[in-house]
Design an enzyme around this catalytic site. Structure first.
Site, PDB file in Angstrom:
ATOM      1  CB  ALA A  54      -0.466  10.400  -1.102  1.00 23.11           C
TER       2      ALA A  54
ATOM      3  CE1 TYR B  23      -5.129  13.970   3.166  1.00 25.17           C
ATOM      4  CE2 TYR B  23      -5.079  11.686   2.449  1.00 25.17           C
ATOM      5  CZ  TYR B  23      -4.732  12.661   3.363  1.00 25.17           C
ATOM      6  OH  TYR B  23      -3.996  12.342   4.471  1.00 25.17           O
TER       7      TYR B  23
ATOM      8  CD  GLN C  16      -2.498   7.086  -2.956  1.00 21.41           C
ATOM      9  OE1 GLN C  16      -1.924   7.709  -2.061  1.00 21.41           O
ATOM     10  NE2 GLN C  16      -3.430   6.179  -2.710  1.00 21.41           N
TER      11      GLN C  16
ATOM     12  CB  SER D 268      -0.901   0.027   1.242  1.00 27.22           C
ATOM     13  OG  SER D 268      -2.050  -0.747   1.061  1.00 27.22           O
TER      14      SER D 268
END
Length: 458
Positions: free
Chosen positions: A111, A247, A153, A58
């Protein structure tokens, strides 16, 4: 014919060539127990890209970028791991990170903001300028040299931008706690530039966002597409669009954070419009696998839909199921199903696999859409059951892989199959690698390889 320690081709430095790639099952003629592979170790192909197994890393924010640029922390975290930097050899299978050499089927980097004001904190990763490409390419090239697929990401933090790194606000040991989450200009922040679909702050000690204009929304969309072009040059194998965890794009989806009255607010169709348009544009510009992370529910009080008025009150699994259907039409290849992050008062019942229920619901509604499950997945048998029972197609692990970076290899051993460790780490997995052929076992015993142990050469 000479015996040569073969090198990975087309790179400047010497790295041994691992064949099969790390984390791939050995052929069944070498290890008969591999004749029937667990679901976790069956490869999966998306849009022509084959992932060697279904254990994915992840994306995890590290809060240690330098003006958006990846640092040596990221190279060690994703690539080599602490043990590979030591001057002596150890066989500690719990050494620190270095996921590219530990057997995961795919790595999704954290991210990464498409604009500077889209970062969560001043130390978050970015991909808004060309100078940020070289340190990312270094990591990608290292992952590829070890046969590991890697993606990134793409994100915008929206109303949750310009905040402190978590340990700056409050460390877990409880030795300090700031009075606010807002990073001021003198701390590298941009509180006056924070924006969102509406002027609703996440909570009292977060920045007060400005309602985005259509021009600002277009700027964000353009930034996503510019980031895609940089990702092509860097060489990523897949992209993930971040529409979760409160977000920007999640903020547009949820009625808790989107109070707009134009074509981007109100109805579900309107609230989905901006996130879907970004996904559509990214899909058109990117010909490799495209993932998208969503939060399946806000975990807010009360029902998802008002039973009297029929209006949506919060984001939940019913809307997520509709959203996933639209993503499938666009051509998104995998939906990475998480939850929460948009409601400060969220109450989440945490237990092993607590978010898998949402992945299962999406998979049931869209059987031909690849679904990733997350959420306190720690045990190999647990992860295997989710795939075997059709609740998901892949599992994504975060904290458990940080705690145990060799989790894929340990999982293989526990599930009774044999996968390839890095040559440098084979000594840690003698039990798994011992052939089951009696003749081969006897040959290796006679040579003194098994039973005496393997001594590191210092």
């Amino acid at each position: 014919m000479p015996n040569i320690n073969r090198r990975v081709p087309d790179i400047e430095q010497f790295l041994p060539l691992n064949e099969p790639s790390i984390g791939s099952p050995y052929p069944k003629d070498i290890y008969p127990q591999n004749a029937k592979l667990p679901y976790l170790f069956q490869p999966i192909t998306l849009r022509g890209v084959t992932f060697k197994n279904r254990i994915f890393l992840s994306p995890m924010c590290q809060f240690c970028s330098d003006d958006g640029h990846a640092t040596d922390w990221h190279f060690v975290h994703i690539g080599v791991g602490i043990d590979q930097l030591r001057t002596t050899i150890t066989f500690d299978v719990h050494d620190n990170q270095g996921f590219a050499i530990r057997g995961v089927g795919a790595i999704c980097m954290e991210a990464t903001a498409v604009l500077p004001e889209g970062r969560i904190s001043p130390q978050c990763a970015g991909i808004w300028t060309d100078s940020q490409m070289a340190p990312l390419k270094r990591i990608v090239d290292f992952a590829h040299a070890h046969g590991t697929k890697i993606g990134i990401q793409l994100a915008h933090a929206g109303r949750k931008a310009s905040t402190y790194a978590p340990w700056v606000y409050a460390d877990i040991a409880g030795t300090r706690r700031a009075l606010t989450c807002v990073a001021g200009e003198d701390e590298g922040g941009w509180p006056d530039k924070v924006c969102g679909p509406s002027d609703l702050p996440f909570c009292d000690d977060y920045p007060k966002p400005k309602t985005m204009t259509k021009e600002q929304m277009q700027r964000v969309m353009d930034a996503f597409l510019q980031a895609v072009e940089r990702c092509k040059k860097i060489g990523y194998d897949f992209l993930e669009v971040h529409t979760a965890h409160g977000y920007l794009l999640h903020e547009f989806l949820s009625p808790l954070s989107n109070a707009r009255t134009d074509q981007f607010g109100g109805s579900l169709e309107n609230r989905m419009r901006f996130p879907l348009e970004i996904a559509r544009r990214v899909r058109a510009a990117w010909d490799k696998p495209l993932f998208l992370r969503l939060s399946a529910t806000d975990w807010a009080d009360g029902p998802e839909m008002d039973p009297v008025t029929g209006e949506w009150r919060q984001w939940g699994i019913r809307q997520s199921t509709i959203y996933a259907g639209e993503l499938k039409k666009i051509g998104v290849d995998l939906v990475d199903c998480s939850s929460g992050g948009n409601w400060v008062e969220q109450q989440i019942p945490v237990y092993p696999g607590y978010q898998v229920q949402f992945a299962e619901a999406l998979k049931k509604a869209h059987p031909d859409l690849c679904i990733g499950a997350v959420g306190l997945i720690t045990e190999p048998e647990q992860a295997e059951s989710y795939l075997r029972d059709g609740k998901a197609d892949v599992v994504l692990l975060g904290r458990e892989l940080v705690r145990s970076p060799h989790w894929p290899l340990l999982a293989a051993e526990k599930l009774g199959v044999v996968v390839k460790p890095a040559f440098q780490n084979e000594g840690s997995f003698i039990g798994m690698l011992t052939p089951t052929h009696a003749r081969e076992r006897g040959r290796r015993h006679r040579k003194g390889i098994i039973g005496k142990g393997i001594k590191p050469r210092l």
